[in-house]
Write a protein that holds these residues in place. Structure first.
Motif, PDB file in Angstrom:
ATOM      1  N   GLU A  87      36.320  34.734  37.601  1.00 16.39           N
ATOM      2  CA  GLU A  87      37.236  34.663  38.727  1.00 16.39           C
ATOM      3  C   GLU A  87      36.652  33.799  39.835  1.00 16.39           C
ATOM      4  OE1 GLU A  87      37.531  38.854  36.864  1.00 16.39           O
ATOM      5  OE2 GLU A  87      35.912  37.519  37.536  1.00 16.39           O
ATOM      6  N   SER A  88      37.523  33.124  40.551  1.00 17.58           N
ATOM      7  CA  SER A  88      37.091  32.291  41.659  1.00 17.58           C
ATOM      8  C   SER A  88      38.239  32.113  42.646  1.00 17.58           C
ATOM      9  CB  SER A  88      36.600  30.923  41.171  1.00 17.58           C
ATOM     10  OG  SER A  88      37.650  30.200  40.546  1.00 17.58           O
ATOM     11  N   GLY A  89      37.928  31.550  43.792  1.00 18.48           N
ATOM     12  CA  GLY A  89      38.949  31.225  44.772  1.00 18.48           C
ATOM     13  C   GLY A  89      39.019  32.139  45.973  1.00 18.48           C
ATOM     14  N   GLY A  90      38.248  33.212  45.971  1.00 15.13           N
ATOM     15  CA  GLY A  90      38.258  34.127  47.093  1.00 15.13           C
ATOM     16  C   GLY A  90      37.576  33.532  48.306  1.00 15.13           C
ATOM     17  N   GLY A  91      37.674  34.250  49.409  1.00 16.41           N
ATOM     18  CA  GLY A  91      37.062  33.799  50.639  1.00 16.41           C
ATOM     19  C   GLY A  91      37.539  34.602  51.818  1.00 16.41           C
ATOM     20  N   LEU A 109      41.674  46.443  27.745  1.00 19.06           N
ATOM     21  CA  LEU A 109      40.700  45.986  28.723  1.00 19.06           C
ATOM     22  C   LEU A 109      39.439  45.471  28.056  1.00 19.06           C
ATOM     23  CD1 LEU A 109      40.989  48.733  31.485  1.00 19.06           C
ATOM     24  CD2 LEU A 109      41.744  46.364  31.647  1.00 19.06           C
ATOM     25  N   ARG A 110      38.985  44.335  28.525  1.00 14.08           N
ATOM     26  CA  ARG A 110      37.724  43.755  28.090  1.00 14.08           C
ATOM     27  C   ARG A 110      36.675  43.952  29.177  1.00 14.08           C
ATOM     28  NH1 ARG A 110      42.203  43.078  24.832  1.00 14.08           N
ATOM     29  NH2 ARG A 110      41.561  42.070  22.882  1.00 14.08           N
ATOM     30  N   GLN A 111      35.510  43.418  28.934  1.00 16.22           N
ATOM     31  CA  GLN A 111      34.449  43.519  29.930  1.00 16.22           C
ATOM     32  C   GLN A 111      34.889  42.830  31.220  1.00 16.22           C
ATOM     33  OE1 GLN A 111      30.678  42.017  28.599  1.00 16.22           O
ATOM     34  NE2 GLN A 111      29.675  42.354  30.573  1.00 16.22           N
ATOM     35  N   TRP A 112      34.664  43.507  32.336  1.00 18.97           N
ATOM     36  CA  TRP A 112      35.032  42.958  33.632  1.00 18.97           C
ATOM     37  C   TRP A 112      34.140  41.800  34.020  1.00 18.97           C
ATOM     38  CZ3 TRP A 112      39.509  44.671  35.477  1.00 18.97           C
ATOM     39  CH2 TRP A 112      39.949  45.946  35.107  1.00 18.97           C
ATOM     40  N   GLY A 113      34.735  40.805  34.651  1.00 16.74           N
ATOM     41  CA  GLY A 113      33.963  39.723  35.219  1.00 16.74           C
ATOM     42  C   GLY A 113      33.346  40.149  36.538  1.00 16.74           C
ATOM     43  N   GLN A 114      32.739  39.218  37.239  1.00 10.92           N
ATOM     44  CA  GLN A 114      32.109  39.537  38.516  1.00 10.92           C
ATOM     45  C   GLN A 114      33.114  39.661  39.655  1.00 10.92           C
ATOM     46  OE1 GLN A 114      30.831  34.938  39.792  1.00 10.92           O
ATOM     47  NE2 GLN A 114      29.284  36.444  39.317  1.00 10.92           N
ATOM     48  N   GLY A 115      34.318  39.182  39.443  1.00 16.13           N
ATOM     49  CA  GLY A 115      35.339  39.255  40.463  1.00 16.13           C
ATOM     50  C   GLY A 115      35.127  38.222  41.556  1.00 16.13           C
ATOM     51  N   THR A 116      36.098  38.139  42.445  1.00 20.91           N
ATOM     52  CA  THR A 116      35.989  37.243  43.588  1.00 20.91           C
ATOM     53  C   THR A 116      36.432  37.993  44.842  1.00 20.91           C
ATOM     54  OG1 THR A 116      36.605  35.043  44.443  1.00 20.91           O
ATOM     55  CG2 THR A 116      38.308  36.247  43.218  1.00 20.91           C
TER      56      THR A 116
END
Length: 115
Positions: free
Chosen positions: A6-10, A102-109
């Motif tokens: 995941e990306s794009g947070g801020g 559900l699969r393994q969760w990513g690190q999130g954003t």
């Protein structure tokens, strides 16, 4: 080998906008039902938006309806979440996954909405 990135947070002011991206690998993305989740500190992780693999039917929780738009680009194995009119209560770490399996969760954003 299944992975979500995941990306794009801020940091954004109330009323602002962000677009999140989730790149999937290790799965046949085009056939997967996908969703965006979020988890705020001290809160349970919740599914906020989902999109089907067939006809791109979308669904949203009431609190984000009309403000968030989920979409996908199967050619890029990428899931998107366009977030408009952001509110402080939208502050959370956002994750993508497949609600049906559900699969393994990513690190999130991290999305932070604050003045």
């Amino acid at each position: 080998q299944e992975q979500f990135v995941e990306s794009g947070g801020g940091l954004v002011q109330p009323g602002g906008s962000l677009t999140l991206s989730c790149v999937a690998s290790g799965i046949t993305f085009s056939i997967y039902y996908m969703g965006w989740y979020r988890q705020a500190p001290g809160k349970q992780r919740e599914l906020v938006a989902s999109i089907t693999s067939s006809d791109n039917t979308t669904a949203y929780i009431e609190s984000v309806k009309g403000r968030f738009t989920i979409s996908r680009d199967n050619d890029k194995d990428t899931l998107y979440l366009q977030m408009n009119n952001l509110k402080p209560e939208d502050t959370a770490v956002y994750y993508c996954n497949s609600p049906w399996r559900l699969r393994q969760w990513g690190q999130g954003t991290q999305v932070t909405v604050s003045s």
